[in-house]
Design an enzyme around this catalytic site. Structure first.
Site, PDB file in Angstrom:
ATOM      1  N   ASP A  92       0.817  -1.211   0.000  1.00  0.00           N
ATOM      2  CA  ASP A  92       0.000   0.000   0.000  1.00  0.00           C
ATOM      3  C   ASP A  92       0.856   1.268   0.000  1.00  0.00           C
ATOM      4  O   ASP A  92       1.981   1.279   0.497  1.00  0.00           O
ATOM      5  CB  ASP A  92      -0.867   0.047   1.264  1.00  0.00           C
ATOM      6  CG  ASP A  92      -2.112  -0.806   1.150  1.00  0.00           C
ATOM      7  OD1 ASP A  92      -2.196  -1.629   0.218  1.00  0.00           O
ATOM      8  OD2 ASP A  92      -2.996  -0.660   2.018  1.00  0.00           O
ATOM      9  N   HIS A 143      -5.480   3.094  -4.150  1.00  0.00           N
ATOM     10  CA  HIS A 143      -5.550   3.301  -2.696  1.00  0.00           C
ATOM     11  C   HIS A 143      -5.984   4.729  -2.361  1.00  0.00           C
ATOM     12  O   HIS A 143      -5.670   5.259  -1.300  1.00  0.00           O
ATOM     13  CB  HIS A 143      -4.202   2.978  -2.052  1.00  0.00           C
ATOM     14  CG  HIS A 143      -4.237   2.835  -0.556  1.00  0.00           C
ATOM     15  ND1 HIS A 143      -5.243   2.148   0.112  1.00  0.00           N
ATOM     16  CD2 HIS A 143      -3.398   3.286   0.419  1.00  0.00           C
ATOM     17  CE1 HIS A 143      -5.008   2.179   1.416  1.00  0.00           C
ATOM     18  NE2 HIS A 143      -3.906   2.869   1.634  1.00  0.00           N
ATOM     19  N   HIS A 147      -5.509   9.480   0.603  1.00  0.00           N
ATOM     20  CA  HIS A 147      -5.662   8.654   1.799  1.00  0.00           C
ATOM     21  C   HIS A 147      -6.701   9.197   2.776  1.00  0.00           C
ATOM     22  O   HIS A 147      -6.600   9.001   3.989  1.00  0.00           O
ATOM     23  CB  HIS A 147      -4.317   8.466   2.519  1.00  0.00           C
ATOM     24  CG  HIS A 147      -4.215   7.167   3.267  1.00  0.00           C
ATOM     25  ND1 HIS A 147      -4.481   7.071   4.612  1.00  0.00           N
ATOM     26  CD2 HIS A 147      -3.884   5.918   2.859  1.00  0.00           C
ATOM     27  CE1 HIS A 147      -4.307   5.807   5.007  1.00  0.00           C
ATOM     28  NE2 HIS A 147      -3.954   5.085   3.958  1.00  0.00           N
ATOM     29  N   HIS A 237       3.648  -2.068   3.389  1.00  0.00           N
ATOM     30  CA  HIS A 237       3.776  -0.743   2.785  1.00  0.00           C
ATOM     31  C   HIS A 237       5.198  -0.576   2.252  1.00  0.00           C
ATOM     32  O   HIS A 237       6.157  -0.780   2.998  1.00  0.00           O
ATOM     33  CB  HIS A 237       3.509   0.353   3.825  1.00  0.00           C
ATOM     34  CG  HIS A 237       2.134   0.330   4.415  1.00  0.00           C
ATOM     35  ND1 HIS A 237       1.771  -0.551   5.416  1.00  0.00           N
ATOM     36  CD2 HIS A 237       1.039   1.092   4.156  1.00  0.00           C
ATOM     37  CE1 HIS A 237       0.508  -0.338   5.745  1.00  0.00           C
ATOM     38  NE2 HIS A 237       0.033   0.660   5.001  1.00  0.00           N
TER      39      HIS A 237
END
Length: 281
Positions: A92, A143, A147, A237
Site C-alpha cells: 500500500d 488506494h 488517503h 507498505h
C-alpha cells in the site's frame, strides 16, 4: 474496519452459485457484500460447471474447463489457487523511493504482487515506478488520491478520491485498475456503491505487520509469518524503510512452508473481481 453488528449469508442467483456473499449491517450506514477468496473461486467454478453442463446437454462444445476466467490476471506460473496453497502479497501507499529496490527483490524471487497506490505525491510524482510495476507483471490497484477515510467524506469526494487515481494510472500505463483498498479498511454501503460505479472491487486483508509502527525488519517478518494462512492477503507498505528489507526473508520462509505467492486477482481466479464487492479472507 467498521464494527460489524451482524452477518448473514445470501444464497446465489437461481441456486447455481454457492452461498458466499455476506451482508454486513453497519451502525448508521447501509450494508455491503463481503466474500472470501475461496468462496469467490467456488462460485465461479460452480457457474462454469453449470454452463458447461447446459451447453453439453444442448449439443454444444463445452470443454469442461474450470480454470481461469477469460481476462483474469495471471503470471507465467499459471497458478490455480483452488489447488495450490496460495497467499496474496500486497503493498500500500506507494510508489516511493523504496519501490525500485522492492521490485528488484520480487523480480529475483519470481514473485508478483498487487500494488495499491496513492495518487498525490506518489503515482503522479513517480510515473517511472508505476510503469515498471506494470511492465514487470504486477497488479495495478487504487488506494485513493490522498488517503482520506472514505466513510468520513461526502460521496462526491469519495468519487473524486478514487477516480483521480484511476485516471492517473490510465494516463501512465494505458490500464485502469479494477481493485481498490479503502484507507484503514473502512468502507460502507455508499462507498461500495461508488466503487461499483467506477468498476472497482474492494480488497481488505488478513495479515498486517503494522509496519507503520516499526522499522524493525525482523519484527515485521515475524508478524507476517505468524499470521499467514492459506488464502490470506498480506498487507505491507513500500513507503517505510523497514519493510522492503524484510521482504526477502518473508518470501523465503513462505516458500519453505509451501505457499505460492500471488496477486489478488490470481487468488480469486477463476472468479473475476466484482465491482463494489468487498473481498476479505
Amino acid at each position: 474496519m467498521p464494527k460489524q453488528k451482524s452477518a448473514a449469508r445470501s444464497t446465489s442467483i437461481a441456486g447455481l452459485l454457492t452461498a458466499t456473499s455476506l451482508v454486513l449491517a453497519l451502525s448508521g450506514c447501509a450494508t455491503y457484500d463481503v466474500t472470501a477468496p475461496a468462496d469467490a473461486r467456488a462460485d465461479a467454478t460452480a457457474a462454469t460447471d453449470t454452463k458447461n453442463g447446459a451447453d453439453a446437454a444442448q449439443g454444444g462444445t463445452a470443454n469442461g474447463r474450470t480454470g481461469k476466467a477469460n481476462g483474469a490476471h495471471a503470471d507465467s506460473s499459471d497458478v490455480d489457487c483452488r489447488k495450490a496453497k496460495c497467499v496474496a502479497l500486497t503493498f500500500d501507499a506507494g510508489p516511493s523511493e523504496n519501490t525500485d529496490r522492492l521490485l528488484d527483490i520480487l523480480k529475483k524471487e519470481k514473485v508478483h504482487a498487487t500494488f495499491f497506490m496513492l495518487g498525490k505525491n506518489h503515482v503522479v510524482k513517480r510515473p517511472a515506478e508505476v510503469k515498471r510495476i506494470d511492465a514487470e507483471g504486477h497488479e495495478l490497484a487504487n488506494h485513493t488520491w490522498s488517503h482520506q477515510i472514505l466513510t468520513d467524506i461526502e460521496p462526491a469526494e469519495v468519487r473524486r478520491e478514487l477516480s483521480r487515481v484511476q485516471d492517473a494510472i490510465r494516463r501512465i500505463t494505458g490500464k485502469t485498475p479494477t481493485l481498490m483498498r479503502p484507507p484503514q479498511g473502512r468502507t460502507d454501503g455508499e462507498v461500495s456503491e461508488i466503487s461499483k460505479e467506477l468498476g472497482l472491487a474492494q480488497v481488505l486483508w488478513s495479515v498486517t505487520a503494522k509496519d507503520y509502527q516499526t522499522n524493525d525488519s525482523a519484527l515485521i517478518t515475524k508478524r507476517v509469518l505468524e499470521q499467514t494462512e492459506r488464502d490470506g492477503i498480506i498487507l505491507l507498505h513500500d513507503i517505510y524503510k523497514g519493510t522492503v528489507p524484510a521482504v526477502p526473508g518473508i518470501l523465503k520462509e513462505l516458500k519453505k512452508r509451501g505457499y505460492t505467492i500471488v496477486t489478488v486477482s490470481q487468488l480469486l481466479s477463476p472468479a473475476k473481481p466484482e465491482p463494489g464487492m468487498v473481498y476479505r479472507p
